[in-house]
Scaffold this motif. Structure first.
Motif, short mmCIF file in Angstrom:
data_model
loop_
_atom_site.label_atom_id
_atom_site.label_comp_id
_atom_site.label_asym_id
_atom_site.label_seq_id
_atom_site.Cartn_x
_atom_site.Cartn_y
_atom_site.Cartn_z
N LYS A 1 0.83 -1.20 0.00
CA LYS A 1 0.00 0.00 0.00
C LYS A 1 0.87 1.26 0.00
CE LYS A 1 -3.95 -2.10 2.41
NZ LYS A 1 -4.77 -2.07 3.65
N LYS A 2 1.92 1.27 0.82
CA LYS A 2 2.81 2.42 0.88
C LYS A 2 3.50 2.66 -0.46
CE LYS A 2 3.92 2.05 5.81
NZ LYS A 2 5.00 1.82 6.80
N VAL A 3 3.95 1.57 -1.06
CA VAL A 3 4.64 1.69 -2.34
C VAL A 3 3.68 2.17 -3.42
CG1 VAL A 3 5.84 0.42 -4.16
CG2 VAL A 3 6.38 -0.03 -1.76
N ALA A 4 2.45 1.64 -3.39
CA ALA A 4 1.44 2.06 -4.38
C ALA A 4 1.14 3.55 -4.23
CB ALA A 4 0.18 1.23 -4.22
N ALA A 5 1.09 4.03 -2.98
CA ALA A 5 0.82 5.45 -2.76
C ALA A 5 1.95 6.32 -3.31
CB ALA A 5 0.64 5.71 -1.26
N GLU A 6 3.18 5.86 -3.17
CA GLU A 6 4.32 6.62 -3.68
C GLU A 6 4.38 6.58 -5.20
OE1 GLU A 6 7.82 5.15 -1.84
OE2 GLU A 6 7.34 5.95 0.15
N ARG A 7 3.82 5.54 -5.78
CA ARG A 7 3.88 5.41 -7.24
C ARG A 7 2.57 5.84 -7.90
NH1 ARG A 7 5.01 -0.55 -8.51
NH2 ARG A 7 5.54 0.22 -10.60
N THR A 8 1.73 6.57 -7.17
CA THR A 8 0.40 6.90 -7.66
C THR A 8 0.45 7.61 -9.01
OG1 THR A 8 -0.47 7.07 -5.42
CG2 THR A 8 -1.71 8.17 -7.16
N ASP A 9 1.31 8.62 -9.16
CA ASP A 9 1.35 9.38 -10.40
C ASP A 9 1.72 8.50 -11.58
OD1 ASP A 9 0.71 11.61 -8.98
OD2 ASP A 9 2.78 12.33 -8.79
N ARG A 10 2.75 7.68 -11.38
CA ARG A 10 3.19 6.82 -12.47
C ARG A 10 2.12 5.77 -12.80
NH1 ARG A 10 5.30 6.25 -17.21
NH2 ARG A 10 6.61 4.41 -17.51
N ILE A 11 1.53 5.16 -11.76
CA ILE A 11 0.50 4.15 -11.98
C ILE A 11 -0.71 4.77 -12.66
CG2 ILE A 11 -1.11 2.59 -10.83
CD1 ILE A 11 1.01 2.10 -8.72
N SER A 12 -1.10 5.96 -12.20
CA SER A 12 -2.27 6.63 -12.79
C SER A 12 -2.02 6.94 -14.26
CB SER A 12 -2.57 7.92 -12.03
OG SER A 12 -2.87 7.64 -10.68
N GLU A 13 -0.80 7.36 -14.56
CA GLU A 13 -0.47 7.68 -15.95
C GLU A 13 -0.59 6.44 -16.83
OE1 GLU A 13 3.42 9.21 -18.49
OE2 GLU A 13 3.32 9.53 -16.32
N LEU A 14 -0.07 5.31 -16.34
CA LEU A 14 -0.14 4.08 -17.13
C LEU A 14 -1.57 3.56 -17.22
CD1 LEU A 14 3.04 2.19 -15.84
CD2 LEU A 14 2.72 3.23 -18.09
N VAL A 15 -2.31 3.65 -16.10
CA VAL A 15 -3.69 3.17 -16.11
C VAL A 15 -4.54 4.00 -17.07
CG1 VAL A 15 -5.79 2.94 -14.74
CG2 VAL A 15 -3.60 2.17 -13.80
N LEU A 16 -4.32 5.32 -17.08
CA LEU A 16 -5.04 6.17 -18.02
C LEU A 16 -4.73 5.81 -19.46
CD1 LEU A 16 -4.76 9.67 -16.27
CD2 LEU A 16 -6.82 8.27 -16.55
N GLU A 17 -3.52 5.32 -19.67
CA GLU A 17 -3.15 4.87 -21.02
C GLU A 17 -3.58 3.44 -21.28
OE1 GLU A 17 1.03 5.42 -21.32
OE2 GLU A 17 0.94 7.61 -21.30
N GLY A 18 -4.27 2.84 -20.27
CA GLY A 18 -4.75 1.48 -20.42
C GLY A 18 -3.70 0.42 -20.22
N VAL A 19 -2.63 0.75 -19.48
CA VAL A 19 -1.52 -0.18 -19.28
C VAL A 19 -1.60 -0.77 -17.88
CG1 VAL A 19 0.97 -0.43 -19.17
CG2 VAL A 19 -0.06 1.03 -20.91
N ILE A 20 -1.69 -2.08 -17.83
CA ILE A 20 -1.57 -2.83 -16.59
C ILE A 20 -0.49 -3.88 -16.77
CG2 ILE A 20 -2.74 -4.37 -14.95
CD1 ILE A 20 -5.35 -3.02 -15.63
N LEU A 21 0.54 -3.84 -15.91
CA LEU A 21 1.64 -4.79 -16.02
C LEU A 21 1.66 -5.70 -14.81
CD1 LEU A 21 4.49 -2.48 -17.38
CD2 LEU A 21 3.16 -4.17 -18.64
#
Length: 459
Positions: free
Chosen positions: A439-459
């Protein structure tokens, strides 16, 4: 004074100095006896200065640790007992300047050779310390043991040749250069010591290598006897020399030879199966990287026989930079971090290799240690950026239970550590802390994850 570790840099440096002084002693003392015959004050002062180093070495040997059954012994009482019952007597006898007792009687001679110089021959016992030093170095992991054995071998052979040459000239000298001696026949009885030594060394090399040109030959019985001994010694050593040099040279890089023999076997098999040359070249490039980076070793199996604590220590040192770069490890407690390290499996990907493919279910988390990877959508061949050392991916598809919507392709050779699905689920179940870390790591990576999710990218 504290105990000196035998594998310390201080001890290794001191041993290198002592080794050089041993060679100096073993060359100078026989030369003085055979070619100078009388006390030379410059050489005497030099030898006494060298003696001071060896006396200090005796003192250090009482303070140097040793290894017994894989463990380092640092107890001073045990070190002292071992040295006193071992090489102490030899080292002390070779270090004491016993010839100094005779310096007041420099005229005392034995067949033309000063008795002072003959007593100095006791210093040749120092060669025992030479073998001790080489054995100590060979047991340490800093230097290739094959190179050390070759150096030891050539050092001993050269010293032996030097001693034989000195003895070969000393025989006719102590007899007063009879008219039928080899030295008189060669006309060098009144030559300079340099000329006498070169001729003697020439005979020693020719005889011990069994070449036997016959231009310098024995004439007296004692010369014949000495020659026969040297010839037997040379014949015995000849096969030993050639065989050992060939064996040592071939074993210097036996791992490399075995590895490339395996690579050639793979290439021959692929050619026989008519695999495209481009693919064959890719495979060879992969093996070249494996050799240059890891010397052909499989990291996972290389340390498999180590106990868990020692294997963990090795893994920690090998992945130290990765741990410092990846935020996931920085939020973990030491216990959780160690569990993750033990579960990681190293993998290497060649340039152009698809590491994970679009549409696949998540099968693990990939931590990048070295190299660059590109995120691609195969449908429209669109790039979503690059990943480098310290980045990781694959956790999102595992957590969400979704299939990957993009591929990851290696742009160059990449070293990656993989935490597979089974270990990911096990650790998440056994360690509640792991969920909080994610959860902590996901919170720190929110911007990057959001950017990829908005582009439809899930890895």
């Amino acid at each position: 004074m504290t105990v000196i570790r035998e594998d310390s840099r201080l001890r290794s440096t001191w041993d290198a100095l002592i080794l050089a002084l041993i060679v100096l002693t073993c060359v100078l003392v026989p030369y003085q006896v055979a070619f100078q015959h009388q006390v030379d004050w410059a050489g005497t002062v030099l030898l006494y200065v060298v003696d001071l180093f060896f006396l200090f070495d005796v003192f250090l040997n009482f303070r140097t640790s040793y290894r017994h059954q894989g463990a380092e012994v640092t107890d001073r009482a045990m070190i002292r007992r071992r040295y006193l019952t071992g090489l102490f007597a030899v080292d002390l006898l070779a270090a004491l300047p016993l010839d100094a007792l005779l310096l007041t009687m420099p005229g005392v001679e034995l067949n033309g050779v000063s008795l002072v110089l003959l007593v100095r021959l006791v210093r040749l016992l120092r060669i025992v310390r030479l073998f001790v030093i080489f054995r100590r170095w060979e047991s340490q992991s800093r230097t290739n043991a094959g190179f050390l054995r070759i150096n030891k071998f050539f050092t001993v052979i050269l010293l032996l040749l030097h001693w034989v040459a000195c003895a070969w000239f000393l025989i006719p000298f102590m007899e007063g250069f009879p008219v039928d001696s080899w030295a008189t026949s060669e006309g060098i009885e009144a030559s300079t010591p340099a000329t006498q030594y070169i001729r003697s060394m020439y005979w020693a090399i020719v005889t011990m290598t069994t070449v036997g040109f016959g231009d310098i030959t024995p004439h007296r019985n004692i010369e014949y006897v000495f020659t026969m001994v040297v010839m037997l010694l040379g014949a015995t050593l000849y096969a030993f020399i050639i065989g050992n040099i060939a064996s040592l040279v071939s074993n210097l890089d036996s791992t490399k030879a075995a590895f490339w023999h395996r690579v050639e076997s793979v290439n021959q098999y692929l050619r026989s199966r008519r695999v495209p040359p481009e693919l064959n070249e890719q495979i060879r490039s992969y093996y070249e990287y494996i050799w240059s980076r890891y010397r052909g070793m499989d990291q996972e199996s290389l340390f498999s026989d180590l106990p868990a604590p020692l294997r963990l220590e090795v893994l920690f040192n090998l992945t130290r930079r990765l741990i410092e770069r990846v935020p996931l490890f920085q939020h973990c407690s030491p216990v959780l971090r160690n569990e993750l390290l033990m579960a990681l499996k190293p993998q290497i990907f060649a340039p152009g290799t698809v590491v994970v493919r679009e549409g696949e279910p998540g099968n693990g988390v990939y931590f990048i240690s070295r190299g660059t990877l590109e995120i691609l959508s195969e449908a429209d061949e669109r790039s979503h950026g690059a990943l480098g050392p310290g980045d990781y991916f694959g956790d999102l598809s595992l957590i969400l239970g979704e299939r990957r919507t993009a591929s990851v392709k290696a742009l160059d050779f990449c070293d990656v550590f993989v935490l597979d699905r089974a270990n990911f689920s096990r650790i998440k179940t056994e360690y509640g802390e792991f969920r909080e870390v994610l959860k902590k790591v996901a919170a720190e990576r929110t911007d990057r994850i959001s950017e990829l999710v908005l582009e439809g990218v899930i890895l």
